[in-house]
Each structure stands twice: as structure tokens, then as C-alpha cells.
Design a protein around this motif. Structure first.
Motif, PDB file in Angstrom:
ATOM      1  N   VAL A 156       0.859  -1.185   0.000  1.00 13.15           N
ATOM      2  CA  VAL A 156       0.000   0.000   0.000  1.00 13.15           C
ATOM      3  C   VAL A 156       0.892   1.230   0.000  1.00 13.15           C
ATOM      4  O   VAL A 156       1.819   1.337   0.817  1.00 13.15           O
ATOM      5  CB  VAL A 156      -0.922   0.040   1.232  1.00 13.15           C
ATOM      6  CG1 VAL A 156      -1.781   1.318   1.223  1.00 13.15           C
ATOM      7  CG2 VAL A 156      -1.812  -1.195   1.289  1.00 13.15           C
ATOM      8  N   VAL A 157       0.627   2.149  -0.916  1.00 14.26           N
ATOM      9  CA  VAL A 157       1.375   3.401  -0.995  1.00 14.26           C
ATOM     10  C   VAL A 157       0.476   4.532  -0.512  1.00 14.26           C
ATOM     11  O   VAL A 157      -0.674   4.657  -0.953  1.00 14.26           O
ATOM     12  CB  VAL A 157       1.836   3.688  -2.439  1.00 14.26           C
ATOM     13  CG1 VAL A 157       2.597   5.013  -2.512  1.00 14.26           C
ATOM     14  CG2 VAL A 157       2.694   2.547  -2.965  1.00 14.26           C
ATOM     15  N   LEU A 158       0.987   5.349   0.403  1.00 13.67           N
ATOM     16  CA  LEU A 158       0.208   6.484   0.902  1.00 13.67           C
ATOM     17  C   LEU A 158       1.135   7.622   1.315  1.00 13.67           C
ATOM     18  O   LEU A 158       2.334   7.435   1.530  1.00 13.67           O
ATOM     19  CB  LEU A 158      -0.674   6.060   2.088  1.00 13.67           C
ATOM     20  CG  LEU A 158      -0.045   5.322   3.263  1.00 13.67           C
ATOM     21  CD1 LEU A 158       0.733   6.253   4.192  1.00 13.67           C
ATOM     22  CD2 LEU A 158      -1.128   4.605   4.075  1.00 13.67           C
ATOM     23  N   SER A 159       0.566   8.817   1.391  1.00  9.19           N
ATOM     24  CA  SER A 159       1.295   9.994   1.855  1.00  9.19           C
ATOM     25  C   SER A 159       1.186  10.111   3.368  1.00  9.19           C
ATOM     26  O   SER A 159       0.191   9.684   3.962  1.00  9.19           O
ATOM     27  CB  SER A 159       0.724  11.256   1.208  1.00  9.19           C
ATOM     28  OG  SER A 159       0.830  11.220  -0.199  1.00  9.19           O
ATOM     29  N   ASP A 180       0.995  -8.993   6.593  1.00 13.88           N
ATOM     30  CA  ASP A 180       2.152  -9.156   5.708  1.00 13.88           C
ATOM     31  C   ASP A 180       2.180  -8.134   4.575  1.00 13.88           C
ATOM     32  O   ASP A 180       3.072  -8.182   3.730  1.00 13.88           O
ATOM     33  CB  ASP A 180       2.146 -10.562   5.101  1.00 13.88           C
ATOM     34  CG  ASP A 180       0.851 -10.860   4.339  1.00 13.88           C
ATOM     35  OD1 ASP A 180      -0.205 -10.293   4.704  1.00 13.88           O
ATOM     36  OD2 ASP A 180       0.887 -11.666   3.392  1.00 13.88           O
ATOM     37  N   VAL A 181       1.217  -7.218   4.549  1.00  9.87           N
ATOM     38  CA  VAL A 181       1.165  -6.223   3.464  1.00  9.87           C
ATOM     39  C   VAL A 181       1.890  -4.956   3.914  1.00  9.87           C
ATOM     40  O   VAL A 181       1.417  -4.245   4.810  1.00  9.87           O
ATOM     41  CB  VAL A 181      -0.294  -5.894   3.082  1.00  9.87           C
ATOM     42  CG1 VAL A 181      -0.322  -4.804   2.007  1.00  9.87           C
ATOM     43  CG2 VAL A 181      -1.012  -7.148   2.592  1.00  9.87           C
ATOM     44  N   PRO A 182       3.050  -4.650   3.325  1.00 10.75           N
ATOM     45  CA  PRO A 182       3.796  -3.475   3.770  1.00 10.75           C
ATOM     46  C   PRO A 182       3.163  -2.169   3.309  1.00 10.75           C
ATOM     47  O   PRO A 182       2.420  -2.129   2.324  1.00 10.75           O
ATOM     48  CB  PRO A 182       5.167  -3.669   3.123  1.00 10.75           C
ATOM     49  CG  PRO A 182       4.888  -4.476   1.900  1.00 10.75           C
ATOM     50  CD  PRO A 182       3.743  -5.384   2.261  1.00 10.75           C
ATOM     51  N   VAL A 183       3.478  -1.108   4.049  1.00  4.96           N
ATOM     52  CA  VAL A 183       3.049   0.243   3.693  1.00  4.96           C
ATOM     53  C   VAL A 183       4.275   1.023   3.242  1.00  4.96           C
ATOM     54  O   VAL A 183       5.293   1.060   3.946  1.00  4.96           O
ATOM     55  CB  VAL A 183       2.387   0.959   4.890  1.00  4.96           C
ATOM     56  CG1 VAL A 183       2.072   2.408   4.531  1.00  4.96           C
ATOM     57  CG2 VAL A 183       1.122   0.224   5.315  1.00  4.96           C
ATOM     58  N   LEU A 184       4.187   1.625   2.073  1.00  6.84           N
ATOM     59  CA  LEU A 184       5.239   2.504   1.578  1.00  6.84           C
ATOM     60  C   LEU A 184       4.786   3.929   1.883  1.00  6.84           C
ATOM     61  O   LEU A 184       3.870   4.454   1.249  1.00  6.84           O
ATOM     62  CB  LEU A 184       5.465   2.299   0.081  1.00  6.84           C
ATOM     63  CG  LEU A 184       5.642   0.837  -0.386  1.00  6.84           C
ATOM     64  CD1 LEU A 184       6.019   0.788  -1.861  1.00  6.84           C
ATOM     65  CD2 LEU A 184       6.685   0.106   0.450  1.00  6.84           C
ATOM     66  N   ALA A 185       5.403   4.517   2.890  1.00  9.18           N
ATOM     67  CA  ALA A 185       4.985   5.818   3.426  1.00  9.18           C
ATOM     68  C   ALA A 185       5.813   6.914   2.769  1.00  9.18           C
ATOM     69  O   ALA A 185       7.035   6.952   2.912  1.00  9.18           O
ATOM     70  CB  ALA A 185       5.178   5.830   4.939  1.00  9.18           C
ATOM     71  N   VAL A 186       5.142   7.811   2.048  1.00  9.84           N
ATOM     72  CA  VAL A 186       5.837   8.810   1.233  1.00  9.84           C
ATOM     73  C   VAL A 186       5.642  10.212   1.806  1.00  9.84           C
ATOM     74  O   VAL A 186       4.520  10.607   2.146  1.00  9.84           O
ATOM     75  CB  VAL A 186       5.341   8.771  -0.225  1.00  9.84           C
ATOM     76  CG1 VAL A 186       6.242   9.639  -1.109  1.00  9.84           C
ATOM     77  CG2 VAL A 186       5.285   7.342  -0.759  1.00  9.84           C
ATOM     78  N   ALA A 192       9.265  16.028   6.164  1.00  5.16           N
ATOM     79  CA  ALA A 192       9.465  14.594   6.416  1.00  5.16           C
ATOM     80  C   ALA A 192       9.588  14.287   7.900  1.00  5.16           C
ATOM     81  O   ALA A 192      10.625  13.821   8.378  1.00  5.16           O
ATOM     82  CB  ALA A 192      10.684  14.105   5.658  1.00  5.16           C
ATOM     83  N   SER A 193       8.518  14.505   8.648  1.00  2.34           N
ATOM     84  CA  SER A 193       8.576  14.283  10.099  1.00  2.34           C
ATOM     85  C   SER A 193       8.587  12.800  10.459  1.00  2.34           C
ATOM     86  O   SER A 193       9.201  12.404  11.453  1.00  2.34           O
ATOM     87  CB  SER A 193       7.418  14.994  10.801  1.00  2.34           C
ATOM     88  OG  SER A 193       6.172  14.578  10.289  1.00  2.34           O
ATOM     89  N   SER A 236       9.858   3.972   4.605  1.00  2.00           N
ATOM     90  CA  SER A 236       9.816   5.417   4.370  1.00  2.00           C
ATOM     91  C   SER A 236      10.450   5.779   3.034  1.00  2.00           C
ATOM     92  O   SER A 236      11.536   5.296   2.696  1.00  2.00           O
ATOM     93  CB  SER A 236      10.540   6.138   5.509  1.00  2.00           C
ATOM     94  OG  SER A 236      10.616   7.525   5.253  1.00  2.00           O
ATOM     95  N   HIS A 237       9.776   6.657   2.281  1.00  2.21           N
ATOM     96  CA  HIS A 237      10.294   7.155   1.005  1.00  2.21           C
ATOM     97  C   HIS A 237      10.136   8.675   0.960  1.00  2.21           C
ATOM     98  O   HIS A 237       9.135   9.207   1.465  1.00  2.21           O
ATOM     99  CB  HIS A 237       9.544   6.538  -0.175  1.00  2.21           C
ATOM    100  CG  HIS A 237       9.769   5.065  -0.336  1.00  2.21           C
ATOM    101  ND1 HIS A 237      10.774   4.533  -1.101  1.00  2.21           N
ATOM    102  CD2 HIS A 237       9.109   4.003   0.205  1.00  2.21           C
ATOM    103  CE1 HIS A 237      10.729   3.212  -1.051  1.00  2.21           C
ATOM    104  NE2 HIS A 237       9.720   2.860  -0.265  1.00  2.21           N
ATOM    105  N   LEU A 238      11.087   9.349   0.336  1.00  2.00           N
ATOM    106  CA  LEU A 238      11.028  10.791   0.165  1.00  2.00           C
ATOM    107  C   LEU A 238      10.993  11.135  -1.319  1.00  2.00           C
ATOM    108  O   LEU A 238      11.686  10.511  -2.130  1.00  2.00           O
ATOM    109  CB  LEU A 238      12.246  11.472   0.807  1.00  2.00           C
ATOM    110  CG  LEU A 238      12.456  11.267   2.304  1.00  2.00           C
ATOM    111  CD1 LEU A 238      13.679  12.045   2.772  1.00  2.00           C
ATOM    112  CD2 LEU A 238      11.228  11.680   3.088  1.00  2.00           C
ATOM    113  N   VAL A 239      10.177  12.128  -1.665  1.00  3.43           N
ATOM    114  CA  VAL A 239      10.135  12.645  -3.033  1.00  3.43           C
ATOM    115  C   VAL A 239      10.273  14.161  -2.973  1.00  3.43           C
ATOM    116  O   VAL A 239      10.057  14.780  -1.931  1.00  3.43           O
ATOM    117  CB  VAL A 239       8.821  12.263  -3.759  1.00  3.43           C
ATOM    118  CG1 VAL A 239       8.675  10.753  -3.864  1.00  3.43           C
ATOM    119  CG2 VAL A 239       7.603  12.876  -3.063  1.00  3.43           C
TER     120      VAL A 239
END
Length: 302
Positions: A156-159, A180-186, A192-193, A236-239
Motif C-alpha cells: 500500500v502506498v500512501l502519503s 504481511d502487506v507493507p506500507v510505503l509511506a511517502v 518529512a517528520s 519510508s520514502h522521500l520525493v
């Protein structure tokens, strides 16, 4: 009937080809007030209404305040929303359309929030923009809706701003047995706190916020959001702001839907196939946002 609606879940062919994975979009931008916030905020407002509150107070520069104002109008409750001076005229206009009393105070959400606390009287209810278990439980309902379709994503991708959406989605994943479903937190690089908290091992206050994605502008992420990273696989991902803005333009082109840069942050990750490698089905929470205009997005892009 809840105040929020069940939103569409669609497969995006254009974004799937870019990402190298099957991309599914949960279109929370189609909520009546323009963002996912209505799920949790609506539940919190209904709970306080049932307990006898007749006046709702909130602090928000945008989407949370709009959700409180919409919910209050639907429930026949008076609403006061305190916004900082940085709040756009578009956001102020939308709050007035919902018949909310608008109070402008301070140069940041933190100052507006502190002032909002002083306005609370007996029988009033305060609705926090992101840090409240009632909100997280309400936001979790979007995962319930996805599960009901039979689609189990591989990620799951979310902001992430204050962390309310992350907290709710993790709760929803866990109550559906999707541990087991990872979250990609953007997050955008200037707000970026969560990223800072994960690096430090505890929540930290950012010295300043520099992102155009103002809806992500929480100097300190909620403690619950950081706790979620310990209880569930969260990456954690940064854009950059530019990547988020270009993603907003692309969604408008591909799916005729305009969202804020805060939502564009999550969509921007789809332009990085390496970040999605190994995930066959990717669910993106299109969290929405009602306060940005196309003109504003293009002016930010220069």
C-alpha cells in the motif's frame, strides 16, 4: 448511514505501465469534502454529537477543517475552524461555503491549534486533524472496502503528514489479517517528520517546513504513526516537491482528477519502478485534497 461514501477502486493502466506493477487507486479524493479526512473526522463528529456536543472546534489549514465543517453541517452542529495566516484564500472560501465560523490566528498550524484550545467551552468538542483514535478507526474503513472486493494488494502506498492516514490504514490492514502487506509511506523532502522520527527512534520536531505540500506540514508526526512502524512493515520514502506536482498533473491527465501536492507525493512513487520491485499489485491511497487549484500547481512548477 456514515457521513463518508464508499469510494471507487480502479485499476490504472497508464500508471501500471509506468510502475511495472498492477496499480490500483482508492479514490478518496471523491469524498464529499474532497479528501479521506471525512472517514475519521465524520466518525469522531458523530460520536461527539451522540454524547451531547453541539459545537465542534478544529484547527486546520485545509482538509481536516473542511471535513469537520461538512460533518457539522450534516449533523446540524455549529463549527469553528481556526486556521493559520498561511491558509490559502481557496481553503477559506471552501470553509465559508460549509457555514463554518472561520478564525485566522498565528503563522503556523501549531499556533492556530493552541488558540483553538482556548475557544473550547463546556459541551464543546475538539476534533484533532490527525491524532485521535476515533480518526484512525474511521480511516481504517477504506481498507475494509478494499478487502470486500477480494483484492489483496502486495503493498500500500500512501502519503504521510501528521500520520492519521498511516495509523488508520495500518489498523485496517491488521484487522483484515493483512499483517504481511507493507506500507510505503511517502513524504516530501521539506515535510518529512515521519522519516526523521524513524531515523531517530523517537518523534522529533522539525525546525521548519519548506514543502509546497502544506497538507503534509506537521512538524512532529503523531506518536501512533511511529508506533505503527514498529508494529507493521512500513518503509519510508522521500520525493521532491517537483515530483509530487508532476504526479498531480499526470493524474489529472490520466484520470481527470485534480489532487493536492500532498496526495501527489504518494503518486510520485509510481515513477520509481525500483521502489515497487517485487510488488505485483500496488494499492495507492489517492487521499485527495480540496484546496489546490490547477493554476497554483502550475505556478509552483514554474
Amino acid at each position: 448511514m456514515p457521513l463518508h461514501i464508499q469510494t471507487p477502486l480502479i485499476e490504472s493502466r497508464p500508471l501500471s505501465l509506468t510502475a511495472g506493477s498492477a496499480v490500483w487507486l482508492k479514490l478518496e479524493a471523491l469524498q464529499p469534502c474532497g479528501s479521506f479526512k471525512l472517514r475519521g473526522v465524520g466518525q469522531a463528529c458523530e460520536v461527539h454529537h451522540a454524547r451531547g456536543a453541539r459545537h465542534l472546534v478544529s484547527s486546520s489549514g485545509g482538509n481536516a477543517g473542511l471535513a469537520v465543517a461538512y460533518a457539522g453541517r450534516q449533523l446540524g452542529m455549529a463549527v469553528t475552524v481556526v486556521v493559520p495566516q498561511t491558509t490559502s484564500e481557496r481553503a477559506r472560501e471552501l470553509l465559508r461555503l460549509e457555514d463554518a465560523k472561520l478564525v485566522v490566528h498565528g503563522s503556523s498550524w501549531q499556533e492556530a491549534n493552541a488558540h483553538a484550545q482556548t475557544l473550547l467551552g463546556p459541551g464543546d468538542a475538539f476534533i484533532h486533524p490527525f491524532d485521535d483514535p476515533l480518526l484512525w478507526a474511521g480511516h481504517a474503513s477504506m481498507v475494509d472496502e478494499v478487502a470486500a472486493t477480494g483484492l489483496k494488494p502486495d503493498a500500500v502506498v500512501l502519503s504521510v503528514g501528521g500520520g492519521g492516514l498511516l495509523s488508520g490504514v495500518v489498523q485496517g490492514l491488521q484487522r483484515n489479517g493483512w499483517h504481511d502487506v507493507p506500507v510505503l509511506a511517502v513524504e516530501t523532502e521539506g515535510a518529512a517528520s515521519l522519516h526523521a522520527a524513524m531515523a531517530a527512534g523517537h518523534t522529533v520536531e522539525l525546525p521548519s517546513l519548506s514543502s509546497v505540500a502544506t497538507s503534509l506540514g506537521a512538524k512532529r508526526v503523531a506518536e501512533q504513526a511511529l508506533a505503527c512502524t514498529r508494529e507493521h512493515p512500513v518503509h519510508s520514502h522521500l520525493v521532491s516537491d517537483r515530483e509530487a506536482l508532476l504526479a498531480c498533473e499526470r493524474l489529472l491527465h490520466d484520470h481527470r482528477l485534480l489532487v493536492e501536492p500532498a496526495c501527489g507525493a504518494a503518486l510520485a512513487l509510481l515513477e520509481r519502478p525500483e521502489a515497487l520491485a517485487g510488488y505485483g499489485r500496488v494499492l495507492v491511497i489517492v487521499c485527495g485534497g480540496a484546496t489546490a487549484t490547477l493554476g497554483q500547481i502550475r505556478s509552483w512548477l514554474g
